[in-house]
Design a protein around this motif. Structure first.
Motif, PDB file in Angstrom:
ATOM      1  N   GLU A 213       4.884  -9.579 -10.299  1.00  0.00           N
ATOM      2  CA  GLU A 213       3.628 -10.167 -10.742  1.00  0.00           C
ATOM      3  C   GLU A 213       2.582  -9.120 -11.126  1.00  0.00           C
ATOM      4  O   GLU A 213       1.585  -9.447 -11.745  1.00  0.00           O
ATOM      5  CB  GLU A 213       3.020 -11.045  -9.636  1.00  0.00           C
ATOM      6  N   ALA A 214       2.783  -7.878 -10.731  1.00  0.00           N
ATOM      7  CA  ALA A 214       1.796  -6.824 -10.965  1.00  0.00           C
ATOM      8  C   ALA A 214       1.787  -6.382 -12.420  1.00  0.00           C
ATOM      9  O   ALA A 214       2.798  -6.427 -13.109  1.00  0.00           O
ATOM     10  CB  ALA A 214       2.090  -5.627 -10.066  1.00  0.00           C
ATOM     11  N   ARG A 215       0.643  -5.928 -12.850  1.00  0.00           N
ATOM     12  CA  ARG A 215       0.498  -5.407 -14.219  1.00  0.00           C
ATOM     13  C   ARG A 215       0.903  -3.946 -14.314  1.00  0.00           C
ATOM     14  O   ARG A 215       1.183  -3.443 -15.384  1.00  0.00           O
ATOM     15  CB  ARG A 215      -0.945  -5.547 -14.679  1.00  0.00           C
ATOM     16  N   THR A 216       0.918  -3.262 -13.178  1.00  0.00           N
ATOM     17  CA  THR A 216       1.259  -1.841 -13.144  1.00  0.00           C
ATOM     18  C   THR A 216       2.769  -1.673 -13.073  1.00  0.00           C
ATOM     19  O   THR A 216       3.421  -2.259 -12.209  1.00  0.00           O
ATOM     20  CB  THR A 216       0.605  -1.162 -11.925  1.00  0.00           C
TER      21      THR A 216
ATOM     22  N   ALA B 109       6.379  -0.275 -12.244  1.00  0.00           N
ATOM     23  CA  ALA B 109       7.056   0.371 -11.115  1.00  0.00           C
ATOM     24  C   ALA B 109       6.404   0.103  -9.760  1.00  0.00           C
ATOM     25  O   ALA B 109       6.710   0.779  -8.794  1.00  0.00           O
ATOM     26  CB  ALA B 109       7.190   1.871 -11.346  1.00  0.00           C
ATOM     27  N   LEU B 110       5.513  -0.875  -9.672  1.00  0.00           N
ATOM     28  CA  LEU B 110       4.891  -1.200  -8.393  1.00  0.00           C
ATOM     29  C   LEU B 110       5.899  -1.920  -7.497  1.00  0.00           C
ATOM     30  O   LEU B 110       6.682  -2.743  -7.963  1.00  0.00           O
ATOM     31  CB  LEU B 110       3.663  -2.080  -8.615  1.00  0.00           C
ATOM     32  N   VAL B 111       5.869  -1.571  -6.209  1.00  0.00           N
ATOM     33  CA  VAL B 111       6.803  -2.106  -5.226  1.00  0.00           C
ATOM     34  C   VAL B 111       6.011  -2.673  -4.049  1.00  0.00           C
ATOM     35  O   VAL B 111       5.020  -2.082  -3.619  1.00  0.00           O
ATOM     36  CB  VAL B 111       7.750  -0.980  -4.727  1.00  0.00           C
ATOM     37  N   LYS B 112       6.439  -3.829  -3.537  1.00  0.00           N
ATOM     38  CA  LYS B 112       5.868  -4.399  -2.319  1.00  0.00           C
ATOM     39  C   LYS B 112       6.624  -3.821  -1.129  1.00  0.00           C
ATOM     40  O   LYS B 112       7.854  -3.875  -1.089  1.00  0.00           O
ATOM     41  CB  LYS B 112       6.026  -5.914  -2.294  1.00  0.00           C
ATOM     42  N   LEU B 113       5.894  -3.280  -0.157  1.00  0.00           N
ATOM     43  CA  LEU B 113       6.506  -2.692   1.029  1.00  0.00           C
ATOM     44  C   LEU B 113       6.033  -3.397   2.287  1.00  0.00           C
ATOM     45  O   LEU B 113       4.860  -3.769   2.396  1.00  0.00           O
ATOM     46  CB  LEU B 113       6.146  -1.208   1.146  1.00  0.00           C
ATOM     47  N   GLU B 114       6.935  -3.545   3.236  1.00  0.00           N
ATOM     48  CA  GLU B 114       6.599  -3.967   4.591  1.00  0.00           C
ATOM     49  C   GLU B 114       6.897  -2.769   5.475  1.00  0.00           C
ATOM     50  O   GLU B 114       8.022  -2.252   5.463  1.00  0.00           O
ATOM     51  CB  GLU B 114       7.448  -5.170   4.993  1.00  0.00           C
ATOM     52  N   ILE B 115       5.889  -2.304   6.222  1.00  0.00           N
ATOM     53  CA  ILE B 115       6.001  -1.050   6.963  1.00  0.00           C
ATOM     54  C   ILE B 115       5.707  -1.286   8.447  1.00  0.00           C
ATOM     55  O   ILE B 115       4.664  -1.839   8.800  1.00  0.00           O
ATOM     56  CB  ILE B 115       5.039   0.009   6.386  1.00  0.00           C
ATOM     57  N   ASN B 116       6.623  -0.831   9.301  1.00  0.00           N
ATOM     58  CA  ASN B 116       6.470  -0.921  10.747  1.00  0.00           C
ATOM     59  C   ASN B 116       5.734   0.318  11.241  1.00  0.00           C
ATOM     60  O   ASN B 116       6.245   1.435  11.116  1.00  0.00           O
ATOM     61  CB  ASN B 116       7.844  -1.030  11.402  1.00  0.00           C
ATOM     62  N   LEU B 117       4.540   0.101  11.812  1.00  0.00           N
ATOM     63  CA  LEU B 117       3.768   1.208  12.376  1.00  0.00           C
ATOM     64  C   LEU B 117       3.935   1.310  13.891  1.00  0.00           C
ATOM     65  O   LEU B 117       3.175   1.985  14.564  1.00  0.00           O
ATOM     66  CB  LEU B 117       2.283   1.052  12.035  1.00  0.00           C
TER      67      LEU B 117
ATOM     68  N   GLU C 123       3.153  -0.533  16.527  1.00  0.00           N
ATOM     69  CA  GLU C 123       2.369  -1.595  17.170  1.00  0.00           C
ATOM     70  C   GLU C 123       2.142  -2.780  16.241  1.00  0.00           C
ATOM     71  O   GLU C 123       1.766  -3.859  16.698  1.00  0.00           O
ATOM     72  CB  GLU C 123       1.012  -1.047  17.628  1.00  0.00           C
ATOM     73  N   GLU C 124       2.308  -2.582  14.939  1.00  0.00           N
ATOM     74  CA  GLU C 124       2.059  -3.646  13.977  1.00  0.00           C
ATOM     75  C   GLU C 124       2.869  -3.417  12.702  1.00  0.00           C
ATOM     76  O   GLU C 124       3.316  -2.307  12.421  1.00  0.00           O
ATOM     77  CB  GLU C 124       0.571  -3.755  13.626  1.00  0.00           C
ATOM     78  N   ILE C 125       3.021  -4.496  11.957  1.00  0.00           N
ATOM     79  CA  ILE C 125       3.658  -4.451  10.646  1.00  0.00           C
ATOM     80  C   ILE C 125       2.549  -4.599   9.611  1.00  0.00           C
ATOM     81  O   ILE C 125       1.696  -5.487   9.740  1.00  0.00           O
ATOM     82  CB  ILE C 125       4.676  -5.606  10.467  1.00  0.00           C
ATOM     83  N   VAL C 126       2.527  -3.728   8.606  1.00  0.00           N
ATOM     84  CA  VAL C 126       1.538  -3.820   7.537  1.00  0.00           C
ATOM     85  C   VAL C 126       2.252  -3.915   6.196  1.00  0.00           C
ATOM     86  O   VAL C 126       3.433  -3.593   6.078  1.00  0.00           O
ATOM     87  CB  VAL C 126       0.569  -2.611   7.537  1.00  0.00           C
ATOM     88  N   HIS C 127       1.515  -4.356   5.202  1.00  0.00           N
ATOM     89  CA  HIS C 127       2.032  -4.474   3.845  1.00  0.00           C
ATOM     90  C   HIS C 127       1.311  -3.469   2.957  1.00  0.00           C
ATOM     91  O   HIS C 127       0.120  -3.208   3.139  1.00  0.00           O
ATOM     92  CB  HIS C 127       1.832  -5.892   3.323  1.00  0.00           C
ATOM     93  N   SER C 128       2.047  -2.927   2.005  1.00  0.00           N
ATOM     94  CA  SER C 128       1.490  -1.932   1.097  1.00  0.00           C
ATOM     95  C   SER C 128       2.126  -2.098  -0.273  1.00  0.00           C
ATOM     96  O   SER C 128       3.319  -2.392  -0.384  1.00  0.00           O
ATOM     97  CB  SER C 128       1.775  -0.523   1.640  1.00  0.00           C
ATOM     98  N   ALA C 129       1.330  -1.914  -1.302  1.00  0.00           N
ATOM     99  CA  ALA C 129       1.851  -1.879  -2.666  1.00  0.00           C
ATOM    100  C   ALA C 129       1.820  -0.425  -3.109  1.00  0.00           C
ATOM    101  O   ALA C 129       0.814   0.260  -2.964  1.00  0.00           O
ATOM    102  CB  ALA C 129       0.989  -2.732  -3.587  1.00  0.00           C
ATOM    103  N   ALA C 130       2.940   0.057  -3.607  1.00  0.00           N
ATOM    104  CA  ALA C 130       3.037   1.467  -3.993  1.00  0.00           C
ATOM    105  C   ALA C 130       3.796   1.602  -5.303  1.00  0.00           C
ATOM    106  O   ALA C 130       4.762   0.872  -5.540  1.00  0.00           O
ATOM    107  CB  ALA C 130       3.734   2.268  -2.897  1.00  0.00           C
TER     108      ALA C 130
ATOM    109  N   ALA D  77      -2.707  -9.520  -7.303  1.00  0.00           N
ATOM    110  CA  ALA D  77      -2.057 -10.794  -7.596  1.00  0.00           C
ATOM    111  C   ALA D  77      -2.043 -11.617  -6.305  1.00  0.00           C
ATOM    112  O   ALA D  77      -3.086 -11.795  -5.684  1.00  0.00           O
ATOM    113  CB  ALA D  77      -0.676 -10.594  -8.198  1.00  0.00           C
ATOM    114  N   ASP D  78      -0.875 -12.066  -5.847  1.00  0.00           N
ATOM    115  CA  ASP D  78      -0.796 -12.879  -4.632  1.00  0.00           C
ATOM    116  C   ASP D  78      -0.440 -12.065  -3.390  1.00  0.00           C
ATOM    117  O   ASP D  78      -0.077 -12.613  -2.362  1.00  0.00           O
ATOM    118  CB  ASP D  78       0.221 -14.002  -4.816  1.00  0.00           C
TER     119      ASP D  78
END
Length: 107
Positions: free
Chosen positions: A23-26, A28-36, A38-45, A73-74
């Motif tokens: 859905e991204a306009r950029t 090669a953008l990738v949706k990531l789910e990252i385990n830190l 104590e928590e799980i975060v989301h990142s677009a890279a 986007a969403d």
């Protein structure tokens, strides 16, 4: 997560899931789910130029946290996955050179 840049921390995380961000306009953008740890975060890279999606899960990466969120986007990005440019200007992930505990902070 905090809303201000003065509380920013850099933590080690492990990518647990990666998927194309169609859905991204950029490009090669990738949706990531990252385990830190104590928590799980989301990142677009923007990693699609140097990495295959299926080789990302299991990799440790360095993330900037407590920056607030960015809506693309969403998708809500909660952390900034840290990279440096290669000779073509495409991101290369910054990561420890050996396995370290998840959530460990850069100092």
């Amino acid at each position: 997560m905090s809303d201000g840049p003065f509380d920013t921390t850099f933590q080690v995380g492990e990518i647990v899931d990666a998927e194309p961000f169609e859905e991204a306009r950029t490009e090669a953008l990738v949706k990531l789910e990252i385990n830190l740890g104590e928590e799980i975060v989301h990142s677009a890279a923007q990693l699609g130029f140097n990495y295959e999606i299926d080789e990302l899960p299991g990799r440790q990466v360095l993330c900037a946290t407590n920056l607030g969120t960015v809506q693309i986007a969403d998708f809500t990005s909660e952390a900034l996955t840290i990279g440096v440019p290669d000779e073509d200007g495409n991101p290369v992930l910054v990561a420890p050179d050996s396995a370290v505990p998840l959530g460990g902070e850069l100092y």
